[in-house]
Design a protein around this motif. Structure first.
Motif, PDB file in Angstrom:
ATOM      1  N   LEU A 146       0.829  -1.201   0.000  1.00 15.72           N
ATOM      2  CA  LEU A 146       0.000   0.000   0.000  1.00 15.72           C
ATOM      3  C   LEU A 146       0.862   1.250   0.000  1.00 15.72           C
ATOM      4  CD1 LEU A 146      -2.839   1.233   0.163  1.00 15.72           C
ATOM      5  CD2 LEU A 146      -2.637   1.126   2.653  1.00 15.72           C
ATOM      6  N   THR A 190      -9.761  -3.287  -3.017  1.00 12.70           N
ATOM      7  CA  THR A 190      -8.720  -4.301  -2.859  1.00 12.70           C
ATOM      8  C   THR A 190      -9.306  -5.563  -2.247  1.00 12.70           C
ATOM      9  OG1 THR A 190      -7.142  -2.505  -2.473  1.00 12.70           O
ATOM     10  CG2 THR A 190      -6.418  -4.740  -1.937  1.00 12.70           C
ATOM     11  N   LEU A 210      -2.998  -4.893  -5.313  1.00 12.95           N
ATOM     12  CA  LEU A 210      -2.126  -3.733  -5.177  1.00 12.95           C
ATOM     13  C   LEU A 210      -0.932  -3.837  -6.116  1.00 12.95           C
ATOM     14  CD1 LEU A 210      -2.232  -3.370  -1.292  1.00 12.95           C
ATOM     15  CD2 LEU A 210      -3.313  -1.852  -2.957  1.00 12.95           C
ATOM     16  N   ILE A 224      -7.355   4.602  -4.178  1.00 14.95           N
ATOM     17  CA  ILE A 224      -7.558   3.309  -3.535  1.00 14.95           C
ATOM     18  C   ILE A 224      -8.682   3.468  -2.523  1.00 14.95           C
ATOM     19  CG2 ILE A 224      -6.533   1.509  -2.095  1.00 14.95           C
ATOM     20  CD1 ILE A 224      -3.841   2.195  -3.298  1.00 14.95           C
TER      21      ILE A 224
END
Length: 364
Positions: A119, A213, A219, A256
């Motif tokens: 991340l 996600t 990712l 995200i």
């Protein structure tokens, strides 16, 4: 004599097994296969009359022409579900920090535990992390969440959808070729690697690509997409179907999704059970991306309108989406989502006017 009887018994059992297999194959070809793929005019059910289209348009025009009321959807939600308050959750991950409400305690898709390094790496590639700056100047925001339901087909609601300040689409729901029904503008598209649009024409260069996600490899995929570099072969093996390898957007267009949104939707709003550490991901009951998108809209927007939601489960032969011929019966083959619980929850939101249903597919 005993050997001969055993041989006869074995042949008999084998023949019985083959007969059973042939019967199962026959049932699939005759009963199940047509329910998914039978080539016929399955769109006749959605051939709306001029009067029906006029009613949809009049209703949409009335809703859109009314002045926007600040904090309308959230305040009505609080009255409807006083024990399930919507937290002011940041919609996107910002500055590479793990959100504090709970996403640090769970693995994807409910949190980022175990993915902190990936991340951080991807966040360093994104020059912007929050909502579009131009949205801050709008004031009261009216949003449309556009689902992929076949009920949109023939609605001719595109012009009304495009009048919203924020238009949220999901997965690979196409715009090209369907503009008259679904509009052409996109502000946010919420999706995951396997369901991202394959056609470059379905990416609005001014829109935000928001990734939900579901696993750590997602990712890695986004990292490769933003860098415009190919993924490693071993990474591709973790996807359940082929994924797009190039998207015509710049780094500034990517966000995200804060997985606190997913967790709150699953555990708080829908009341799904807590995941267990020994439980495989595919055994968890998760909200659909459609409901996740609605929760996102309730965080971002003052007023929320829906289009393209609602499946008539009593008609499994009907199309599931507005852009393909897969049938509603396909929903019965999956155990990841609780469609009935979501239907009741959405119906309660529409009845209490927390959200407006422009296509009229959501009912008790």
């Amino acid at each position: 004599m005993r050997v001969t009887q055993q041989s006869i018994g074995f042949r008999s059992r084998r023949q019985s097994l083959l007969t059973s297999l042939m019967l199962l194959l026959f049932c699939y070809l005759v009963l199940l296969y047509p329910s998914y793929h039978q080539p016929q005019d399955i769109w006749r059910y959605y051939s709306l009359s001029p009067d029906c289209i006029a009613r949809l348009h009049n209703r949409s025009d009335t809703i859109i022409s009314t002045p926007c009321e600040a904090n309308s959807s959230r305040s009505k939600f609080s009255v409807l579900y006083p024990g399930k308050q919507l937290h002011r959750i940041p919609v996107f991950v910002q500055n590479g920090k793990i959100p504090l409400l709970g996403a640090a305690l769970y693995k994807p898709p409910l949190g980022f535990r175990g993915c902190e390094k990936q991340l951080q790496e991807i966040m360093e590639l994104l020059p912007q992390a929050g909502p579009p700056q131009e949205l801050a100047s709008i004031g009261c925001t009216r949003c449309a969440v556009v689902g992929n339901g076949a009920i949109l087909r023939g609605s001719r609601l595109g012009a009304f959808i495009d009048q919203h300040d924020i238009i949220i689409r999901m997965n690979n729901g196409p715009v090209n070729g369907h503009e008259i029904d679904v509009g052409w503008k996109t502000t946010l598209r919420i999706t995951y690697p396997e369901s991202a649009p394959q056609s470059p024409g379905d990416y609005d260069p001014s829109s935000l690509f928001v990734m939900a996600t579901y696993k750590s490899t997602d990712l890695a995929w986004l990292n490769a997409i933003v860098r415009k570099k190919p993924m490693h072969l071993w990474q591709k093996m973790w996807f359940w179907q082929s994924v797009v390898e190039s998207i015509p957007l710049e780094a500034k267009n990517y966000r995200i999704l804060n997985l606190d949104i997913v967790r709150e939707t699953a555990l708080n709003l829908l009341g799904f059970p807590e995941p267990h550490s020994h439980q495989w991901m595919w055994k968890q009951v998760l909200p659909t991306l459609g409901l996740i998108s609605i929760t996102t809209a309730l965080q971002l927007c003052d007023e929320v309108n829906l289009a393209g939601f609602g499946y008539d489960m009593s008609r499994p032969d009907l199309p599931l989406h507005y852009y393909e011929t897969v049938r509603i019966s396909a929903m019965n083959t999956q155990a990841v989502h609780d469609v009935n619980r979501e239907r009741l929850f959405l119906a309660s939101l529409v009845k209490a006017k927390v959200v407006n249903d422009l296509t009229g597919g959501i009912s008790w």
